[in-house]
Motif scaffolding. Structure first.
Motif, PDB file in Angstrom:
ATOM      1  N   UNK A 111       0.805  -1.208   0.000  1.00  0.00           N
ATOM      2  CA  UNK A 111       0.000   0.000   0.000  1.00  0.00           C
ATOM      3  C   UNK A 111       0.845   1.267   0.000  1.00  0.00           C
ATOM      4  N   UNK A 112       2.156   1.111   0.169  1.00  0.00           N
ATOM      5  CA  UNK A 112       3.007   2.293   0.217  1.00  0.00           C
ATOM      6  C   UNK A 112       2.990   2.984   1.576  1.00  0.00           C
ATOM      7  N   UNK A 113       2.572   2.271   2.612  1.00  0.00           N
ATOM      8  CA  UNK A 113       2.541   2.858   3.960  1.00  0.00           C
ATOM      9  C   UNK A 113       3.880   2.653   4.637  1.00  0.00           C
ATOM     10  N   UNK A 114       4.876   3.377   4.129  1.00  0.00           N
ATOM     11  CA  UNK A 114       6.211   3.275   4.705  1.00  0.00           C
ATOM     12  C   UNK A 114       6.700   4.676   5.056  1.00  0.00           C
ATOM     13  N   UNK A 115       7.861   4.748   5.692  1.00  0.00           N
ATOM     14  CA  UNK A 115       8.393   6.059   6.069  1.00  0.00           C
ATOM     15  C   UNK A 115       7.437   6.731   7.032  1.00  0.00           C
ATOM     16  N   UNK A 116       7.009   7.936   6.703  1.00  0.00           N
ATOM     17  CA  UNK A 116       6.117   8.673   7.599  1.00  0.00           C
ATOM     18  C   UNK A 116       4.725   8.064   7.687  1.00  0.00           C
ATOM     19  N   UNK A 117       4.388   7.174   6.776  1.00  0.00           N
ATOM     20  CA  UNK A 117       3.070   6.532   6.799  1.00  0.00           C
ATOM     21  C   UNK A 117       3.097   5.163   7.445  1.00  0.00           C
ATOM     22  N   UNK A 118       4.255   4.789   7.973  1.00  0.00           N
ATOM     23  CA  UNK A 118       4.392   3.451   8.549  1.00  0.00           C
ATOM     24  C   UNK A 118       3.411   3.246   9.706  1.00  0.00           C
ATOM     25  N   UNK A 119       2.785   2.057   9.809  1.00  0.00           N
ATOM     26  CA  UNK A 119       1.854   1.782  10.900  1.00  0.00           C
ATOM     27  C   UNK A 119       2.439   2.027  12.289  1.00  0.00           C
ATOM     28  N   UNK A 120       3.765   1.978  12.404  1.00  0.00           N
ATOM     29  CA  UNK A 120       4.380   2.291  13.695  1.00  0.00           C
ATOM     30  C   UNK A 120       4.182   3.749  14.086  1.00  0.00           C
ATOM     31  N   UNK A 121       3.827   4.594  13.112  1.00  0.00           N
ATOM     32  CA  UNK A 121       3.647   6.024  13.400  1.00  0.00           C
ATOM     33  C   UNK A 121       2.169   6.425  13.393  1.00  0.00           C
ATOM     34  N   UNK A 122       1.307   5.457  13.288  1.00  0.00           N
ATOM     35  CA  UNK A 122      -0.117   5.773  13.229  1.00  0.00           C
ATOM     36  C   UNK A 122      -0.634   6.304  14.553  1.00  0.00           C
ATOM     37  N   UNK A 123      -1.841   6.877  14.527  1.00  0.00           N
ATOM     38  CA  UNK A 123      -2.436   7.399  15.758  1.00  0.00           C
ATOM     39  C   UNK A 123      -2.673   6.263  16.759  1.00  0.00           C
ATOM     40  N   UNK A 124      -2.716   6.660  18.018  1.00  0.00           N
ATOM     41  CA  UNK A 124      -2.688   5.676  19.103  1.00  0.00           C
ATOM     42  C   UNK A 124      -3.746   4.583  18.995  1.00  0.00           C
ATOM     43  N   UNK A 125      -4.973   4.968  18.701  1.00  0.00           N
ATOM     44  CA  UNK A 125      -6.029   3.947  18.706  1.00  0.00           C
ATOM     45  C   UNK A 125      -5.737   2.872  17.652  1.00  0.00           C
ATOM     46  N   UNK A 126      -5.108   3.264  16.549  1.00  0.00           N
ATOM     47  CA  UNK A 126      -4.780   2.306  15.497  1.00  0.00           C
ATOM     48  C   UNK A 126      -3.522   1.520  15.836  1.00  0.00           C
ATOM     49  N   UNK A 127      -2.549   2.180  16.431  1.00  0.00           N
ATOM     50  CA  UNK A 127      -1.325   1.472  16.829  1.00  0.00           C
ATOM     51  C   UNK A 127      -1.649   0.414  17.864  1.00  0.00           C
ATOM     52  N   UNK A 128      -2.466   0.823  18.835  1.00  0.00           N
ATOM     53  CA  UNK A 128      -2.836  -0.121  19.896  1.00  0.00           C
ATOM     54  C   UNK A 128      -3.617  -1.293  19.322  1.00  0.00           C
ATOM     55  N   UNK A 129      -4.475  -1.001  18.356  1.00  0.00           N
ATOM     56  CA  UNK A 129      -5.278  -2.068  17.753  1.00  0.00           C
ATOM     57  C   UNK A 129      -4.393  -3.143  17.160  1.00  0.00           C
TER      58      UNK A 129
END
Lengths: 481, 228, 209
Positions: A111-129
């Motif tokens: 999906x291209x979710x790397x760098x600044x879009x990496x899931x490790x940098x997502x908002x808390x509710x999504x990271x925790x999920x």
């Protein structure tokens, strides 16, 4: 040649309302819920289904376009983990597609979710999920209301249903909605980069709305036909034509669909800065440059129809503003080959428009955050973005394909590795060729060092069941035997 | 069921050889039986060939566009009413597209020999380690024995489609390399307002480009000829 | 084992041919070749995602280590080196050239037709052989990139030759015309689309120089 039997009407009362069209309710709240007890959760689900979930019957005979005057709506969707938590049998679970089962975060490379879009940098509710099984998002509840105070009061009413003993825990929520003009108090159809949004909606067979040219698929003779229902709803013929691959049992899948939720943060400061810095170098100026990125002027006028200026008459007429093909623009001199709307819906740009027909998605999202008008100070870190919802029968064939092959790659448009100028993870290194015009001798212009104007900040894949399926899940009746 | 058509195939063999070529491109297809109990070792050998194209033994001689190896362990059974077709041996399929440098259909024989000569000189070890697992592999290995070996197991005929049949791999790669350099130039040139300067810079760029060597086969192009 | 090398995918399919139809298949393939040679505008070329492909017949006796009579069918052997995903490739064939495909493949035992697409995909998958090793001399380029680059090189040489004696203003004008001419040959090439399952290998597989 195969012929498809026409679908006259759909079971509107069985299909969740937001699939058919965005409600005329400009305020949304997306609530993220965890199932902590299977049995009580299903009881609560039954209550919700019978008393609250909005079906497409609100669109029945909707002559005024106000969904028969509803003031609030509620819809629900589930992650794979959610279906597991609700006790669906393994034989049914395993019939769901791989992308849905893995969840969006695991598909990050594609999906291209790397760098600044990496899931490790997502908002808390999504990271925790993703990190903590006790905080996994199982249900997505979407509240839609006519104004903010109704949103709060409706939410409070629903929160009471989800208190202790309900089997459900609210993990958090995110608000979104149209911007309200502070002077006129009217709701506006623009997004944070200043473009008019929500213009192109899709028309598929069986929809209860009036037909509008430009919203379906292009036929060889240049006319428009609605797309096959099965591209967006399970249990109906798709464009192949065949029944789309669907989970079992049949009653679980029929009238349902899949959804990609993506919280897309917009770096408005970078965007404005880039436009300001680039436009002196671009013959045609800032507004034309902004138009070239997207394929529409900021007021929504399509470049292919009006390459030199905005056209309020055109853009405000729903029968015109989306009604065009690229046949007189195959070399991109009006709408660049790699412009955003051309990538998202190539129409006949790839010669065979059939190649685009099976890659469409329904968009049902809203912007979030407060709009900062042009000229006022703004930072990338400010809350500006779109809660993007993409609905389709096949995440892999439709949404993911577009992300992988048309947003983060451009071969189908003769743009090689060049990415979408708005959505691509360009990371300061991206380029876009704006084609020139042999008639006017205007040469092509190459924009370079494109930053990532959009970062992913959260999201996941969801299944939106029909009301029948909701009751089956609630009553524990899902079985493949 | 099978009437003996072998006389017909003898007649069409030259045609089948010609059909290996499209433009100047030649497609070699080989179907080699693998020695008993050697299939797994062969699979392992193939798995260990360097995956990075630039490091591949095939990159050592520039005529090849694409090349692949498949081990056929059994024929697919499509289900009743089809009959089950069982092979007593496993087979190695090799298919590659290479350049002949000429569009003459008469030279198909010498075209193949020339390619095999290049392969023989560039990767004799790999030829041994791969096809050494195959039945009939000539030992000791000589060029002419290898050429005969290939022709014995070659499959021809059919329809060979080529999107750019008249361009060699070297031409394609050179063009791709120059394309990247030219894009870099165009970007720089956007800043130049003086026309005389633009002209001078373009011809200087042309000259620098002509002198720049093409990166090796299998690589992607990351370096720039255009100076800061 | 990987079917991918850079932007190219190697597909290899063997399908049994219905008895007595092999000769028909051969004739059709010959006709296809003639038709392709005659026209530059075939659908196959317009789809512009195949570098090289081949359909050929493997006769019973071509399995040289088998006893006569062991192999019951002749087989259609299909190779392609194409760009895009496997799904995208088969979808495109099903959507755009179904009749052409039907003509070549209808002689294969239990071929379900190329429309609708799911049974077609199942048939291909059943008869497909994965690639043990795949080499690509220009892994960073799709076939559109190759053709664009060849066009650019050719046009650039002509432009350079024709413009060397022009006055600066005239040169600029000629340069702009040349740029417009080659504007769709200015794509970046390189690693191509990314795949979740292969992301660890991807960076090892493409080396830049």
């Amino acid at each position: 040649m195969t012929t498809q039997a026409s679908i006259e009407t759909l079971d509107l009362e069985d299909i969740q309302g937001l699939i058919m069209r965005t409600y005329p309710l400009p305020c949304a709240r997306y609530v993220y819920v965890h199932v902590n007890d299977n049995i009580s959760a299903r009881n609560t689900l039954e209550t919700l289904t019978n008393n609250h979930i909005t079906s497409s019957s609100v669109w029945q005979d909707d002559t005024k376009g106000n969904a028969n005057g509803i003031k609030q709506a509620l819809n629900i969707a589930f992650t794979f983990k959610g279906l597991m938590a609700l006790g669906l049998p393994a034989s049914s679970l395993i019939s769901f597609p791989t992308a849905f089962a893995e969840g969006m975060a695991k598909r990050k490379i594609l999906l291209g979710d790397e760098g600044d879009s990496d899931p490790g940098k997502w908002d808390k509710v999504w990271r925790d999920s993703n990190a903590d099984s006790k905080k996994a998002i199982h249900l997505w509840l979407a509240i839609f209301t006519a104004d903010e105070s109704t949103r709060d009061s409706y939410y409070n009413e629903l929160a009471k249903l989800m208190k202790t003993g309900s089997g459900l825990t609210v993990l958090g929520f995110e608000d979104a909605g149209l911007f309200k003009d502070p002077k006129t108090s009217k709701y506006l159809n623009i997004e944070h980069f200043g473009y008019r949004d929500g213009i192109s909606d899709i028309e598929f067979k069986g929809m209860p709305f009036q037909r509008i040219d430009g919203r379906g698929k292009l036929m060889p003779d240049g006319s428009w036909e609605p797309l096959a229902t099965g591209e967006f709803l399970l249990g109906y013929p798709d464009e192949s034509p065949e029944w789309p691959i669907a989970p079992i049992p049949h009653t679980l899948a029929r009238n349902g669909t899949f959804m990609a939720v993506r919280k897309l943060h917009q770096n408005v400061a970078s965007f404005r800065k880039y436009l300001d810095e680039q436009s002196p170098k671009f013959p045609g100026g800032k507004e034309l440059l902004a138009a070239k990125f997207v394929g529409r002027w900021r007021d929504g006028t399509p470049l292919t129809l009006s390459p030199d200026k905005e056209d309020p008459v055109l853009t405000n007429d729903a029968s015109l503003n989306n009604n065009f093909s690229y046949k007189n623009d195959m070399d991109g001199h009006r709408c660049p080959m790699g412009a955003h709307i051309r990538r998202m819906n190539p129409r006949d740009a790839m010669v065979f428009s059939k190649l685009a027909d099976r890659r469409r998605i329904l968009r049902r999202g809203f912007p979030y955050g407060t709009y900062t008008p042009e000229g006022q100070p703004v930072n990338d870190a400010d809350e500006h973005g779109i809660m993007f919802l993409a609905l389709n029968s096949s995440l892999e064939r439709q949404f993911e394909f577009v992300q992988q092959q048309w947003v983060h790659y451009g071969n189908d448009f003769f743009q090689g590795d060049d990415k979408d100028p708005l959505l691509g993870n360009n990371e300061g290194k991206g380029k876009m060729v704006i084609q020139g015009d042999s008639e006017t001798s205007r040469p092509p212009h190459i924009c370079t060092n494109l930053p990532s104007f959009v970062n992913t900040r959260g999201g996941d894949y969801f299944f939106i069941p029909s009301l029948t399926a909701l009751r089956q899940i609630a009553m524990g009746l899902v079985s493949t035997i | 069921m099978a009437i003996n058509f072998s006389w017909f195939y003898k007649l069409t063999k030259p045609l089948n050889r010609i059909l290996n070529k499209n433009g100047q491109a030649y497609n070699l297809t080989m179907l080699n039986p693998i020695k008993k109990d050697h299939a797994d070792a062969l699979r392992t050998t193939l798995a260990k060939i360097p995956v990075v194209d630039v490091d591949s033994p095939l990159a050592n001689f520039p005529l090849t566009h694409f090349a692949r190896f498949n081990v056929i362990d059994s024929l697919p059974f499509v289900g009743a009413p089809a009959l089950y077709d069982h092979l007593q041996n496993q087979y190695l399929v090799f298919s590659c597209v290479f350049d002949t440098g000429n569009t003459n259909w008469r030279s198909v024989g010498s075209d193949l020999d020339a390619y095999l000569k290049q392969m023989f000189e560039a990767m004799p070890t790999e030829i041994n380690s791969i096809w050494g697992h195959c039945v009939d592999f000539p030992e000791p290995l000589t060029l002419s024995a290898f050429q005969d070996f290939v022709k014995k197991y070659q499959i021809g005929g059919g329809f060979f489609f080529a999107d750019y049949p008249n361009n060699t791999a070297e031409e394609a790669r050179r063009a791709l390399f120059e394309q990247k350099q030219f894009i870099d130039f165009v970007i720089k040139a956007q800043e130049i307002s003086d026309h005389a300067q633009l002209k001078a810079d373009f011809y200087q760029f042309s000259k620098n480009l002509a002198d720049a060597p093409t990166p090796p086969p299998g690589s992607i192009f990351t370096s720039s000829v255009v100076k800061e | 084992m990987s079917n991918l090398a850079g932007k190219a995918y190697a597909i290899t399919v063997l399908s049994p041919l219905k008895p007595w139809t092999t000769w028909l298949n051969q004739v059709i393939l010959l006709r296809a070749r003639q038709a392709a040679a005659a026209s530059n505008d075939s659908s196959l070329k317009k789809l512009t995602f195949i570098h090289y492909a081949r359909w050929q017949v493997v006769r019973r006796q071509d399995w040289l280590a088998e006893e006569p009579g062991q192999v019951k069918y002749n087989y259609l052997l299909f190779f392609s080196n194409f760009n895009g995903t496997w799904d995208q490739y088969i979808d495109a064939f099903s959507d755009v050239v179904p009749s052409g495909l039907n003509l070549i493949w209808r002689w294969s035992v239990k071929f379900p037709g190329s429309v609708p697409v799911t049974p077609f995909k199942q048939y291909i998958r059943l008869n497909q052989f994965d690639t043990d090793y795949y080499y690509n001399a220009y892994p960073g380029a799709a076939t559109t990139d190759v053709k664009a680059a060849l066009y650019l090189k050719d046009q650039m040489a002509k432009f350079a030759e024709n413009s060397k004696d022009l006055e600066p203003a005239a040169f600029k004008e000629a340069y702009n015309k040349f740029l417009i001419n080659v504007q769709n040959s200015l794509m970046s090439t390189g690693t191509g689309p990314r795949f979740t399952e292969r992301h660890n290998d991807a960076s090892r597989e493409l080396k830049g120089v």
